[in-house]
Design an enzyme around this catalytic site. Structure first.
Site, PDB file in Angstrom:
ATOM      1  N   CYS A  70     -22.797  40.792  10.622  1.00 58.43           N
ATOM      2  CA  CYS A  70     -23.810  40.477   9.594  1.00 58.43           C
ATOM      3  C   CYS A  70     -23.352  39.300   8.746  1.00 58.43           C
ATOM      4  CB  CYS A  70     -24.057  41.698   8.700  1.00 58.43           C
ATOM      5  SG  CYS A  70     -22.622  42.145   7.707  1.00 58.43           S
ATOM      6  N   ASP A  91     -38.230  -1.343   8.530  1.00 58.22           N
ATOM      7  CA  ASP A  91     -37.827  -2.713   8.844  1.00 58.22           C
ATOM      8  C   ASP A  91     -38.843  -3.269   9.841  1.00 58.22           C
ATOM      9  OD1 ASP A  91     -35.908  -4.934   8.858  1.00 58.22           O
ATOM     10  OD2 ASP A  91     -35.564  -4.332  10.938  1.00 58.22           O
ATOM     11  N   CYS A 143     -19.958  39.233   7.072  1.00 62.87           N
ATOM     12  CA  CYS A 143     -18.819  38.858   7.925  1.00 62.87           C
ATOM     13  C   CYS A 143     -18.582  37.353   7.883  1.00 62.87           C
ATOM     14  CB  CYS A 143     -19.073  39.284   9.373  1.00 62.87           C
ATOM     15  SG  CYS A 143     -19.297  41.053   9.606  1.00 62.87           S
ATOM     16  N   CYS A 188       0.839  -1.209   0.000  1.00 60.05           N
ATOM     17  CA  CYS A 188       0.000   0.000   0.000  1.00 60.05           C
ATOM     18  C   CYS A 188       0.870   1.253   0.000  1.00 60.05           C
ATOM     19  CB  CYS A 188      -0.911   0.036   1.224  1.00 60.05           C
ATOM     20  SG  CYS A 188      -2.077  -1.334   1.325  1.00 60.05           S
TER      21      CYS A 188
END
Length: 794
Positions: free
Chosen positions: A83, A495, A86, A19
């Site tokens: 606000c 289910d 910002c 890997c």
């Protein structure tokens, strides 16, 4: 000229040297990249030419070959936002930062959630980045600490408002002269008296707007502070210019607008104070949850009972809980017997009986017996802490519907400034040529009526109140996106076992001899299936002795096979018997009879010969028929999914009022069935409680986990129903509908307010102080509308 950068990336998913070699090879093939990957530390050390490639490209390349790049998550409290512009600005800057995968900033909660690569950037650097653009950030505080800060901030806002109002009041009186021609003491009309009152308001009380505007403009942004500073400064300095004209010319009648600048600041502060108060109410649900927590625990040390703070309890501590007290932490009963009120977690109003080895949940109430318990989960690992975390994350998340508002907020202030300039130009050139004052007044009105605050608050405040309301009712949405998508549902798959039924079946019929029962129960003893538990309980009641099992094999969707005492036993459905060529004699008639009555019937064969049938029935939850009726009334298609045969499934479905049944579904097929229904173009929810439901919960548009189920199912779901109360499912859909409706109302008024307000101000129909009042109250109206969700009947 190349620019070499260095990065250390955490790699996930590597299992062997092949890997790490694979990742290293792929990275080194990239133009301008030199990489070394260490399997032991699971890290990649990368030098790369930033002109040829980026860290995002490197991350994508790693992910494309099947591995992941480790990301960390940080949460910050943000200070200084006024606000939506910002929050949008901070978000934009953070998302451009190398190593940041995703940053979201919530204006209502004043929080930032950031996913980042710790090999490229750390929390200190992220905080510094936020401070560089004019705001402040600190690692997320504990709830009580933040609440104290909020209370202090609210007190400061109130103090500033009172001072500003006192200084502005005499100036408001001067407006009466202009409006109604009233006679007032001459001092009120003196320009230097007005100057003395307006100056502290403008430059001491209103200094925060100048600071905010400067920091934003310095960093290439613009927010509400820019609009306020521009508008009030224009009025103030023009008035000061007029006041200077009176020096040496006492007969000159100055045109003063000191009252405009001072009253504007006062009204904006008033709006911000009301907004802060209203916003604090949106977090009441979270505060209520936190208040449920026990503060102390009675611990046994050296044979004595000692009261200690809840924070000092550790896993393994032996605790005593007396009648009427809260269970301090999650744990297991080791001595005594009692009943516990778990309604705050499960929604179940009837106290639950608890005996030795029973699990108890922290913050639930011990009703009538003294018990000793062993702590198994403490602090952030308890059930209540998990619930609080889910609610916090949901309230801090963004719903997709907010994206439009965020985009508009980012461009809003510059556009308004341009409109104000055009308004001033139009007035002074075309409307009243050469007349400076009316042009100035119209431009100021445009600047102050336009505010992106209402736009920025429209969605997050509704999400906060909606998720809080849901949590109070035992419904946990894991994010704003899940809350939004729930209202789009067209079909719900339930289910059967543990969802529609209680999941605690009992043996109702058994045809066979004592040996068959002994071998059957012995074989099932090692199984964790609910049906197996029912069979073992039945055998115990009939005083059957169990024998040791030599071999055991579960055959998913068919049954089991086992060997013991030199004999082989098969227990399962018809297909299992057919596969093993077992002749079932006259069993079919009994099988059909059991299945028609909603029972799960299993055939038994020993050493290749049919030996009987065991029938097990699972009782239906009392509220299931009403819940399904309510789902249908909401226009949702209800489907039952089960591994049972068609006849048994139809019998259960008929009892609860379900018309569509998908039977004989193997566990691994559940997700495929969800995809099939999605393939019909429907938005689908899956409701389940077991480990084998997890893939289907993830596949569905909305996964709903029953809180009494397994942790795997709950982790996989988007919504968790605390307890097994099915009536909470239609409630979850109703709160979603109500929240989205509320968001749309907020966005409509926020967009509509600015769309109508700016043109009205531009044509001179609004005095600046009226525009300021309207702007201040627009944000308050949005938050107040969101708070109406608290009163929604579910």
């Amino acid at each position: 000229m190349s620019e070499t950068n260095h990065a250390t990336l955490g790699i996930t998913g590597m299992t062997c040297a092949a890997c790490s070699t694979r990742v290293e090879k792929v990275l080194n093939k990239m133009d301008g990249v030199e990489a070394q990957v260490n399997l032991t530390t699971e890290k990649a050390t990368v030098d790369y030419d930033s002109k040829k490639t980026s860290i995002e490209d490197i991350t994508k390349k790693i992910e494309n070959v099947g591995y992941g790049v480790l990301m960390e998550k940080a949460e910050f409290d943000i200070f200084g936002m006024t606000c939506a512009a910002c929050s949008t600005r901070i978000e934009k800057v953070l998302n451009k930062q190398d190593g940041v995968k995703l940053a979201t900033v919530n204006l209502t909660t004043e929080n930032a959630t950031i996913e980042y690569n710790s090999g490229l950037v750390d929390q200190k650097a992220l905080i510094e980045k936020i401070r560089n653009i004019g705001y402040d950030a600190k690692p997320k505080a504990e709830a009580e600490e933040k609440q104290t800060y909020k209370e202090k901030e609210l007190h400061q806002k109130k103090t500033k408002l009172i001072i500003s109002a006192v200084l502005s009041a005499p100036l408001v009186v001067t407006m009466l002269v202009h409006l109604f021609g009233m006679n007032l003491p001459e001092i009120f009309m003196n320009p230097w008296f007005q100057f003395a009152l307006a100056t502290p308001v403008q430059f001491i009380i209103g200094w925060q707007f100048y600071v905010g505007a400067y920091k934003n403009l310095k960093n290439g942004g613009a927010n509400m502070d820019v609009l306020v500073a521009l508008g009030t400064s224009a009025a103030y300095f023009y008035s000061l210019y007029e006041a200077f004209k009176t020096i040496g010319n006492p007969a000159y009648m100055p045109h003063l607008y000191f009252e405009t600048s001072a009253v504007l600041i006062t009204l904006i502060l008033f709006g911000k104070y009301l907004e802060a108060r209203a916003k604090s109410q949106t977090t009441n649900a979270l505060s209520s949850l936190l208040n449920l927590q026990a503060k102390e625990a009675r611990i046994i040390k050296n044979g004595e009972e000692i009261m200690i703070p809840i924070e000092e309890v550790v896993v393994g501590d032996q605790l005593v809980v007396k009648p009427g007290e809260k269970i301090p932490v999650d744990g297991m009963v080791v001595k005594g017997k009692t009943s516990v009120d778990e309604s705050m977690i499960t929604g179940e109003s009837i106290p639950i009986e608890k005996d030795v080895d029973a699990t108890v949940i922290g913050s639930t109430i011990n009703k009538n017996g003294s018990i000793e318990m062993r702590a198994t989960k403490v602090g952030k690992d308890t059930a209540l802490a998990s619930i609080v975390k889910v609610v916090e994350e949901a309230q801090g998340s963004k719903a997709p519907i907010q994206r439009l508002a965020d985009v508009i907020s980012g461009y809003f202030v510059p556009i308004v400034v341009v409109i104000a300039i055009l308004t001033f130009t139009a007035w002074i050139v075309f409307v009243q040529p050469g007349q400076f004052e009316p042009a100035l007044v119209a431009a100021i009105a445009v600047l102050v009526i336009a505010c992106p605050c209402a736009l920025g608050l429209a969605t997050p405040t509704s999400i906060m109140v909606g998720t809080g309301k849901a949590a109070e009712n035992g419904i946990l949405f894991k994010g704003g996106g899940h809350l939004e998508r729930t209202h789009q549902l067209e079909a719900i798959i339930l289910d059967k076992t543990g969802t529609i039924t209680k999941g605690k079946p009992e043996v109702t019929d058994f045809t066979g001899d004592k040996e068959a029962l002994q071998l059957l129960a012995s074989a099932e003893k090692g199984s964790e299936h609910p049906l197996a538990g029912a069979i073992v309980a039945y055998a115990t009641e009939n005083e059957i002795d169990f024998v040791d099992v030599d071999e055991f094999n579960a055959i998913p969707g068919h049954g089991i096979e086992a060997k013991m005492s030199g004999k082989q036993i098969l227990v399962g459905n018809r297909k299992l018997m057919v596969d093993h060529q077992i002749e079932m004699e006259d069993s079919e008639e009994k099988l059909v009879d059991y299945e028609t009555n909603g029972k799960t019937a299993m055939l038994i064969a020993i050493d290749g010969k049919y030996r009987g049938i065991v029938a097990v029935a699972d009782t239906i939850k009392e509220t299931a028929p009403e819940a399904i009726k309510q789902l249908k009334e909401l226009g949702i298609e209800v489907i039952m999914l089960t591994g049972d045969n068609e006849r048994t499934a139809q019998a259960i479905a008929k009892q609860v009022g379900i018309d569509q049944v998908i039977a004989q579904v193997l566990p691994e097929e559940k997700a495929d069935k969800v995809k099939e229904i999605q393939g019909q173009g429907k938005k689908v929810a899956m409701v389940g409680d077991g480990v084998n439901d997890a893939p289907a919960l993830v596949t569905a548009d909305i996964g709903i986990a029953i809180g009494t189920g397994t942790e795997v199912a709950i982790e996989a779901a988007d919504v968790t129903i605390l307890g097994g109360e099915l009536l909470l499912i239609p409630k979850a859909i109703r709160i979603s509908h109500a929240t989205i409706r509320n968001i749309r109302q907020n966005l409509f008024w926020a967009f509509g307010y600015n769309t109508a307000g700016i043109p009205i101000a531009a044509v001179g129909l609004l005095a600046p102080w009226v525009a300021g009042a309207a702007m201040a109250l627009s944000s308050v109206s949005v938050v107040s509308n969101s708070l109406r969700l608290k009163r929604v009947k579910l």
